[in-house]
Scaffold this motif. Structure first.
Motif, PDB file in Angstrom:
ATOM      1  N   ASN A  70       8.355   3.713  -2.019  1.00 17.78           N
ATOM      2  CA  ASN A  70       7.478   3.297  -3.109  1.00 17.78           C
ATOM      3  C   ASN A  70       6.058   3.006  -2.640  1.00 17.78           C
ATOM      4  N   TYR A  71       5.892   2.437  -1.452  1.00 18.27           N
ATOM      5  CA  TYR A  71       4.545   2.274  -0.898  1.00 18.27           C
ATOM      6  C   TYR A  71       3.879   3.642  -0.730  1.00 18.27           C
ATOM      7  N   THR A  72       4.642   4.602  -0.209  1.00 18.76           N
ATOM      8  CA  THR A  72       4.091   5.935   0.042  1.00 18.76           C
ATOM      9  C   THR A  72       3.671   6.609  -1.254  1.00 18.76           C
ATOM     10  N   ARG A  73       4.526   6.528  -2.268  1.00 21.42           N
ATOM     11  CA  ARG A  73       4.189   7.112  -3.572  1.00 21.42           C
ATOM     12  C   ARG A  73       2.991   6.400  -4.204  1.00 21.42           C
ATOM     13  N   ALA A  74       2.966   5.081  -4.103  1.00 17.10           N
ATOM     14  CA  ALA A  74       1.859   4.322  -4.678  1.00 17.10           C
ATOM     15  C   ALA A  74       0.542   4.658  -3.975  1.00 17.10           C
ATOM     16  N   LEU A  75       0.589   4.746  -2.657  1.00 14.14           N
ATOM     17  CA  LEU A  75      -0.633   5.049  -1.904  1.00 14.14           C
ATOM     18  C   LEU A  75      -1.156   6.435  -2.259  1.00 14.14           C
ATOM     19  N   ARG A  76      -0.275   7.396  -2.301  1.00 13.55           N
ATOM     20  CA  ARG A  76      -0.697   8.759  -2.650  1.00 13.55           C
ATOM     21  C   ARG A  76      -1.311   8.789  -4.054  1.00 13.55           C
ATOM     22  N   HIS A  91      -5.161  -2.225   0.066  1.00 15.56           N
ATOM     23  CA  HIS A  91      -4.067  -3.196   0.180  1.00 15.56           C
ATOM     24  C   HIS A  91      -2.724  -2.485   0.380  1.00 15.56           C
ATOM     25  N   THR A  92      -2.471  -1.468  -0.418  1.00 15.69           N
ATOM     26  CA  THR A  92      -1.199  -0.750  -0.325  1.00 15.69           C
ATOM     27  C   THR A  92      -1.058  -0.068   1.026  1.00 15.69           C
ATOM     28  N   SER A  93      -2.145   0.536   1.499  1.00 20.67           N
ATOM     29  CA  SER A  93      -2.115   1.196   2.808  1.00 20.67           C
ATOM     30  C   SER A  93      -1.824   0.191   3.914  1.00 20.67           C
ATOM     31  N   PHE A  94      -2.482  -0.953   3.865  1.00 21.21           N
ATOM     32  CA  PHE A  94      -2.285  -1.979   4.895  1.00 21.21           C
ATOM     33  C   PHE A  94      -0.853  -2.495   4.888  1.00 21.21           C
TER      34      PHE A  94
END
Length: 204
Positions: A70-76, A91-94
């Protein structure tokens, strides 16, 4: 009855649960908010921000694979919709980098930090404080990996380019002497006591 308002209200409720450490209820709220935004405002900042919140709660609940996904999808999604000028992309990337670090996946953590740095450089320039502040995080990972020379280079860049009175510059300055001593001991073959502060499996 506006679905966007309902989704935002549920997201706020999730944040309240999170503050109370009621992570199970927070996960439900963030998941509902994400679903509403995905259905009524697809590919929006709101959708991906809700997904990032959900990933953070899943990380706290020990659902690391779901959190990573979910972090990966959100960041993309955030990269594509609002870019690196938006604080929530950063923030999401960090947080994704921290997730990898906590799991002992230092190489992946550094890769995400470099992706973040490159994005910020494109928007703000290489000498911007938001870019240089990431050096401290990467230096800590390099220290864990035993690459003291690289850690020193990263911290020296912070000291040389940020205002001397800034918290980041002061912290970097204090760490430099210790790292230089460790690097010298490494060259001389002296025994080192290295404390690993990550959790999880082996580095990947």
């Amino acid at each position: 009855d506006d679905p966007h308002t309902i989704a935002d209200t549920i997201l706020f409720l999730g944040k309240l649960y999170q503050l109370q450490s009621n992570y199970a209820e927070a996960e439900i709220s963030f998941s509902e908010s994400y679903s509403l935004h995905r259905n009524h405002s697809p590919d929006s900042r709101e959708e991906y921000a809700a997904l990032s919140h959900l990933a953070t709660i899943q990380r706290r609940l020990g659902k690391f694979e779901e959190a990573e996904t979910n972090y990966t999808r959100a960041l993309r999604g955030l990269e594509q919709t609002v870019g690196w000028s938006d604080g929530f992309t950063n923030h999401t990337s960090f947080e994704l980098s921290r997730l990898y670090r906590e799991q002992g996946q230092s190489r992946k953590s550094i890769k995400i930090l470099h992706r973040m740095k490159n994005g910020l450089i494109d928007v703000f320039g290489k000498d911007d404080s938001r870019v240089l502040q990431l050096n401290g995080e990467e230096a800590e990972i390099c220290n864990i990996l035993g690459d003291y020379r690289k850690a020193i280079e990263l911290l020296e860049e912070v000291v040389d380019n940020l205002p001397p009175g800034s918290p980041e510059a002061r912290i970097a300055f204090m760490k430099l002497d210790e790292l230089k001593e460790m690097e010298e001991n490494k060259k001389n073959g002296s025994p080192l006591i290295h404390i690993t502060i990550t959790k999880g499996g082996e580095d990947k």
